[in-house]
Scaffold this motif. Structure first.
Motif, short mmCIF file in Angstrom:
data_model
loop_
_atom_site.label_atom_id
_atom_site.label_comp_id
_atom_site.label_asym_id
_atom_site.label_seq_id
_atom_site.Cartn_x
_atom_site.Cartn_y
_atom_site.Cartn_z
N LEU A 12 0.80 -4.77 11.31
CA LEU A 12 -0.60 -4.93 11.72
C LEU A 12 -1.17 -3.62 12.24
N THR A 13 -0.36 -2.86 12.95
CA THR A 13 -0.79 -1.54 13.43
C THR A 13 0.35 -0.57 13.22
N PRO A 14 0.17 0.71 13.08
CA PRO A 14 -1.11 1.43 13.22
C PRO A 14 -2.05 1.22 12.03
N VAL A 15 -1.55 1.11 10.81
CA VAL A 15 -2.41 0.85 9.65
C VAL A 15 -1.87 -0.40 8.97
N PRO A 16 -2.70 -1.42 8.75
CA PRO A 16 -2.19 -2.66 8.17
C PRO A 16 -1.64 -2.47 6.75
N ASP A 17 -0.52 -3.08 6.51
CA ASP A 17 0.07 -3.12 5.17
C ASP A 17 1.08 -4.27 5.19
N GLU A 18 1.54 -4.66 4.02
CA GLU A 18 2.36 -5.87 3.96
C GLU A 18 3.39 -5.75 2.85
N ALA A 19 4.59 -6.24 3.14
CA ALA A 19 5.63 -6.28 2.10
C ALA A 19 6.03 -7.73 1.86
N ARG A 20 6.35 -8.04 0.62
CA ARG A 20 6.83 -9.39 0.30
C ARG A 20 8.22 -9.26 -0.30
N ILE A 21 9.14 -10.03 0.21
CA ILE A 21 10.52 -9.98 -0.28
C ILE A 21 10.89 -11.39 -0.74
N GLU A 22 11.16 -11.51 -2.02
CA GLU A 22 11.55 -12.82 -2.56
C GLU A 22 13.01 -13.08 -2.25
N GLY A 34 0.80 -1.21 0.00
CA GLY A 34 0.00 0.00 0.00
C GLY A 34 0.84 1.27 0.00
N GLY A 35 2.16 1.13 0.00
CA GLY A 35 3.04 2.28 -0.06
C GLY A 35 3.18 3.02 1.24
N LEU A 36 2.72 2.44 2.36
CA LEU A 36 2.75 3.18 3.63
C LEU A 36 4.10 3.13 4.32
N TYR A 37 4.78 1.99 4.20
CA TYR A 37 6.00 1.79 5.00
C TYR A 37 7.15 1.33 4.12
N ARG A 38 8.34 1.61 4.63
CA ARG A 38 9.53 0.98 4.07
C ARG A 38 10.10 0.06 5.15
N VAL A 39 10.45 -1.15 4.75
CA VAL A 39 11.00 -2.11 5.73
C VAL A 39 12.39 -2.54 5.29
N GLU A 40 13.20 -2.82 6.30
CA GLU A 40 14.54 -3.36 6.10
C GLU A 40 14.64 -4.59 6.98
N VAL A 41 14.92 -5.74 6.40
CA VAL A 41 15.02 -6.94 7.24
C VAL A 41 16.44 -7.49 7.17
#
Lengths: 184, 455
Positions: free
Chosen positions: A153-163, A66-73
């Motif tokens: 999951l919070t504050p606003v749900p969104d999801e990232a998939r990293i292959e 949804g473009g809300l977050y950037r994640v680094e794993v």
């Protein structure tokens, strides 16, 4: 003598030398032409699919759908072996401002989309502080193509998939560490 | 023949010779690839990913550490465990030992679909070679260590029908010196003459005679029996850790491949090499049978055909996971005060185990394939008699799952994969036989000293 000798050479050439050389040449050419097809040409061939990153190359970055977050794993240990328990540290940022986000609920899961299954473990998740979240109890039990699912999951749900590509365990590195080091 | 024609023929002959020489020179320059095709120098013939998969199958490292067994790799403990493995005096009928079902002459299995035991055991006896490398023990992973798994059949009504009190008494009467040499002095409160014939906790059946006898024991006696019983398991584990699968032709092949030996594939033969490449490739076997044990150590529902005697409603891992979590002998479980050691293990495996996961229904542990040609019949209920039957099953995957649903990872073997090639590869997993020391009872009877009761 000279003409006679030339006759003997040409008869020999006509009856034996030329046909056998032709046959030899064509056999060699045919072999050289088919060798690469049969996979016998020197040098390693590459896998047909495009290369995916491996956990050891982390941190791996993605933006949520949804473009809300950037994640680094990043995995701990960095390059977990197939079948080894490991943790994932996730750094969560606001996609627009780039600010680290605290107080969210972040869960990391993994699936093998080609196989239709996920992990055999049920990880536990907690916040470490400073916009960093920890998912403990991950295990990629098969080598191959996996997808890391980072669910906010919070504050606003969104999801990232990293292959990612999980390499087969390499026994020369010794048995998997049953108790990877403690996390801060 | 006219002179011009002669000239033409000579030219043709020269051209033929030249072409042949050029071609041969080219072929000679690519001699690595010649080796790859004509000889068995398969290195260059394997694609990078294929080669990595193959190399990941060997060598088998030493077994992983056993955090709750300080004598796991102790030589004397293994020797004591060997004596305990063949010990029949502590069984209910006085004639059954671990070796009765785990026959060392049959890869520590029994060669039967289902075991002949005191009661009806609905699971096939797995071989023990390689089991110390497994994360979970038994077909359903009901134990998470070899030592705890070794104790379970002793107290099972269906198997040896013994009890920890009986085991401790046999240790005190017949093995005291050897046991004390490994584990230190037996507990002072252990009084073999005062112990009832059988006593053990039976949480699911408190009215069981063994449970009543256990409840009637005073705390000091119970605290004396328990650590001895645990140490028997630890010694048995030390023995089972010696039951390595043995170096197999596959290991020699991979070692030669790494060294770049031109005739590496001689260790497998043509069919074996084809089988190996299919195994790590299109056959899909590698998905679950990977790593040096050729097992992912996890649980899968194959939706196997039924078999008379094998339970049709066997829930496999779904029950095994619950049994593990409720076992007193699980990692980090309650330990008697005198037990060794006291360091608390992390038990991460149990922290992340959820027995309610639906895919555990009807799932059973992926067995190692090392020595698989010697451990017929196959599968958790001995459903399939021969390896040919196993491959025929994988060829069709016929039949619905009786419990749960078939694992999505399973795909029918493609037609292009030859059964003969796969069988040839599986034969290359036959390890060297175990040293005679680990396949026979101790040469001399254990000291039959009677230990004076200590009060």
């Amino acid at each position: 003598v000279h003409v006679g000798s030339g006759r003997r050479v040409s008869r020999f050439a006509r009856t034996w030398l030329a046909p056998s050389c032709f046959a030899l040449a064509w056999l060699a050419l045919a072999w050289l032409a088919t060798a690469p097809v049969a996979g016998c040409w020197g040098g390693p061939r590459t896998d047909p699919e495009p290369r995916l990153p491996r956990l050891v190359e982390g941190p791996l970055r993605a933006t949520t759908r949804g473009g809300l977050y950037r994640v680094e794993v990043v995995a701990v240990p960095r390059g977990p072996r197939t079948g080894e328990l490991f943790r994932v540290r996730t750094r969560l940022r606001d996609a627009a401002s780039g600010e680290l986000l605290e107080g969210a609920l972040v869960e990391v899961d993994a699936e093998m989309p080609h196989h239709g299954h996920g992990m055999t473990t049920t990880p536990v998740h907690r916040e470490l502080g400073g916009g960093v979240y920890l998912s403990d109890g991950m295990r990629l039990h098969m080598p191959g193509r996996w997808e890391l699912l980072v669910r906010v999951l919070t504050p606003v749900p969104d999801e990232a998939r990293i292959e990612i590509e999980q390499p087969p365990a390499h026994p020369a590195a010794g048995p998997p560490d049953p108790h990877p080091g403690a996390d801060p | 023949v006219t002179l011009p024609a002669r000239g033409a023929l000579g030219g043709v002959a020269f051209g033929g010779v030249a072409l042949g020489c050029v071609a041969l020179a080219g072929a000679a320059l690519t001699s690595r690839s010649i080796g790859a095709c004509a000889g068995p120098a398969v290195g260059p013939a394997l694609e990078a990913g294929e080669r990595a998969r193959i190399e990941s199958l060997s060598p088998l490292p030493p077994p992983p550490p056993s955090p709750e067994n300080p004598v796991a790799d102790d030589e004397r403990a293994a020797e004591l465990g060997r004596a305990y493995f063949f010990e029949a005096r502590w069984s209910a009928d006085g004639a059954s030992s671990c070796a009765s079902c785990h026959d060392p002459s049959r890869e520590h299995a029994d060669g039967r679909a289902l075991p002949r035991a005191r009661g009806h055991v609905g699971r096939h006896t797995p071989g023990l070679r390689g089991s110390a490398w497994m994360r979970w023990q038994a077909w359903d992973g009901r134990r998470d260590s070899v030592w705890s798994q070794a104790l379970a059949p002793l107290e099972s009504e269906l198997e040896q029908g013994s009890s920890r009190a009986r085991v401790a008494r046999v240790v005190a009467l017949h093995h005291a010196a050897a046991h004390e040499a490994v584990f230190g002095a037996l507990p002072a409160a252990l009084d073999a003459s005062a112990l009832p014939p059988d006593a053990r906790p039976v949480p699911v059946e408190p009215a069981h005679p063994h449970a009543r006898a256990w409840a009637a024991l005073d705390l000091a006696q119970r605290d004396a029996v328990d650590p001895v019983f645990l140490d028997v398991g630890r010694a048995l584990e030390a023995y089972v850790r010696r039951l390595a699968p043995g170096e197999a032709p596959l290991d020699r092949f991979v070692a030669a491949l790494r060294r770049g030996e031109p005739r590496a594939a001689d260790h497998l033969g043509d069919a074996g090499l084809r089988g190996l490449r299919a195994f790590v490739g299109e056959a899909g076997c590698f998905d679950c049978h990977h790593g040096p044990l050729l097992s992912d150590g996890e649980f899968h529902n194959l939706a196997l055909p039924g078999r008379i005697g094998a339970s049709e409603r066997d829930r496999g891992r779904a029950e095994g996971a619950r049994a593990l979590l409720s076992s007193e002998h699980r990692c980090g479980g309650p330990r008697p005060r005198l037990g060794l050691p006291r360091a608390a293990p992390r038990c991460d495996e149990l922290r992340f185990l959820d027995p309610a996961r639906p895919e555990l229904e009807g799932a059973f542990r992926t067995p190692t394939l090392r020595n698989v040609t010697r451990t017929a019949p196959y599968m958790h209920g001995g459903q399939l008699a021969r390896l040919e039957d196993v491959l025929a099953f994988y060829r069709t995957l016929a039949g619905p799952a009786r419990v749960g649903r078939r694992d999505h990872v399973l795909h029918a073997l493609p037609r292009s994969v030859s059964t003969g090639d796969l069988l040839a590869f599986l034969a290359s997993l036959e390890g060297e036989p175990l040293p005679a020391r680990w396949t026979s009872p101790p040469p001399a009877p254990q000291a039959l000293e009677a230990r004076a009761p200590e009060r």
